[in-house]
Motif scaffolding. Structure first.
Motif, PDB file in Angstrom:
ATOM      1  N   ASN A  10       0.820  -1.210   0.000  1.00 35.99           N
ATOM      2  CA  ASN A  10       0.000   0.000   0.000  1.00 35.99           C
ATOM      3  C   ASN A  10       0.855   1.261   0.000  1.00 35.99           C
ATOM      4  OD1 ASN A  10      -2.303  -1.536   0.103  1.00 35.99           O
ATOM      5  ND2 ASN A  10      -2.524  -1.372   2.309  1.00 35.99           N
ATOM      6  N   LEU A  11       2.123   1.152   0.363  1.00 38.45           N
ATOM      7  CA  LEU A  11       3.005   2.294   0.472  1.00 38.45           C
ATOM      8  C   LEU A  11       3.353   2.838  -0.910  1.00 38.45           C
ATOM      9  CD1 LEU A  11       4.675   3.981   2.505  1.00 38.45           C
ATOM     10  CD2 LEU A  11       6.561   2.419   2.034  1.00 38.45           C
ATOM     11  N   SER A  14       7.823   7.165   1.003  1.00 34.80           N
ATOM     12  CA  SER A  14       8.056   7.536   2.391  1.00 34.80           C
ATOM     13  C   SER A  14       9.184   8.556   2.458  1.00 34.80           C
ATOM     14  CB  SER A  14       8.389   6.305   3.237  1.00 34.80           C
ATOM     15  OG  SER A  14       9.594   5.734   2.789  1.00 34.80           O
ATOM     16  N   ARG A 113       4.690   9.898   4.889  1.00 43.88           N
ATOM     17  CA  ARG A 113       4.527   8.940   3.807  1.00 43.88           C
ATOM     18  C   ARG A 113       3.197   9.140   3.094  1.00 43.88           C
ATOM     19  NH1 ARG A 113       3.939   3.938   7.734  1.00 43.88           N
ATOM     20  NH2 ARG A 113       1.861   4.406   8.492  1.00 43.88           N
ATOM     21  N   TYR A 115       0.304   6.684   1.024  1.00 42.86           N
ATOM     22  CA  TYR A 115      -0.086   5.288   0.855  1.00 42.86           C
ATOM     23  C   TYR A 115      -1.529   5.219   0.356  1.00 42.86           C
ATOM     24  CZ  TYR A 115      -2.044   6.021   5.536  1.00 42.86           C
ATOM     25  OH  TYR A 115      -2.736   6.517   6.610  1.00 42.86           O
ATOM     26  N   TRP A 116      -1.890   4.021  -0.136  1.00 43.40           N
ATOM     27  CA  TRP A 116      -3.246   3.758  -0.598  1.00 43.40           C
ATOM     28  C   TRP A 116      -4.070   3.200   0.547  1.00 43.40           C
ATOM     29  CZ3 TRP A 116      -4.516   5.518  -5.204  1.00 43.40           C
ATOM     30  CH2 TRP A 116      -3.540   5.658  -6.177  1.00 43.40           C
TER      31      TRP A 116
END
Length: 161
Positions: A10-11, A14, A113, A115-116
């Motif tokens: 999902n990242l 960062s 970060r 992310y999704w």
């Protein structure tokens, strides 16, 4: 306070510099107001968050320094600017907390970060106090000592008696 995403997949990106330069006191999850070409560029991984930070202005939170490269197949009409300020979507109470803390000297809001989450791009910003050069050196020394201890523990465990 924000929770970590379940999967590492999902990242999106960062910001490792934020952990080095700031002592993170709190984390906040927020949505980002994006254009269609920006989302497509982010899906391709064409985003850089190394110098990104947030700032509270007139009751809204804006993200600065987040570099989302233009989507190659879009025409000039639909294209977005790479480093434009983007509005972050947060609850009013959280924005007021950030505004009060940001007014104090030495505090900043670095982007930690992207992310999704449920098909949407989320950002995690941190309330950070800037580290001095001495603090950074202390952290490096502490990490080196921990590595040395772990090395000795592994060496001791591998010995046969």
């Amino acid at each position: 306070m924000a929770k970590k995403p379940q999967n590492a997949s999902n990242l999106i990106a960062s910001n490792k510099k934020a952990g080095r330069d700031y002592e993170i006191l709190g984390k906040y999850e927020c949505g980002i107001e994006l254009r269609g070409t920006e989302v497509k560029s982010i899906r391709e991984g064409r985003v850089n968050v190394a110098d990104a930070f947030a700032r509270v202005e007139k009751g809204q939170v804006f993200l600065y320094g987040c570099d989302v490269q233009p989507w190659e197949t879009a025409g000039k009409w639909f294209q977005h600017e790479a480093k434009r300020p983007r509005r972050l979507l947060m609850h009013r109470k959280e924005i007021l907390k950030l505004e009060i803390q940001q007014a104090q000297k030495g505090f900043a809001l670095p982007l930690l970060r992207l992310y999704w989450k449920n098909g949407k791009v989320k950002a995690e910003i941190g309330m950070g106090r800037g580290k001095t050069h001495r603090d950074q050196r202390y952290d490096l020394k502490e990490r080196a000592e921990m590595r040395e201890v772990q090395r000795e523990v592994r060496r001791f465990n591998s010995m046969r008696f």
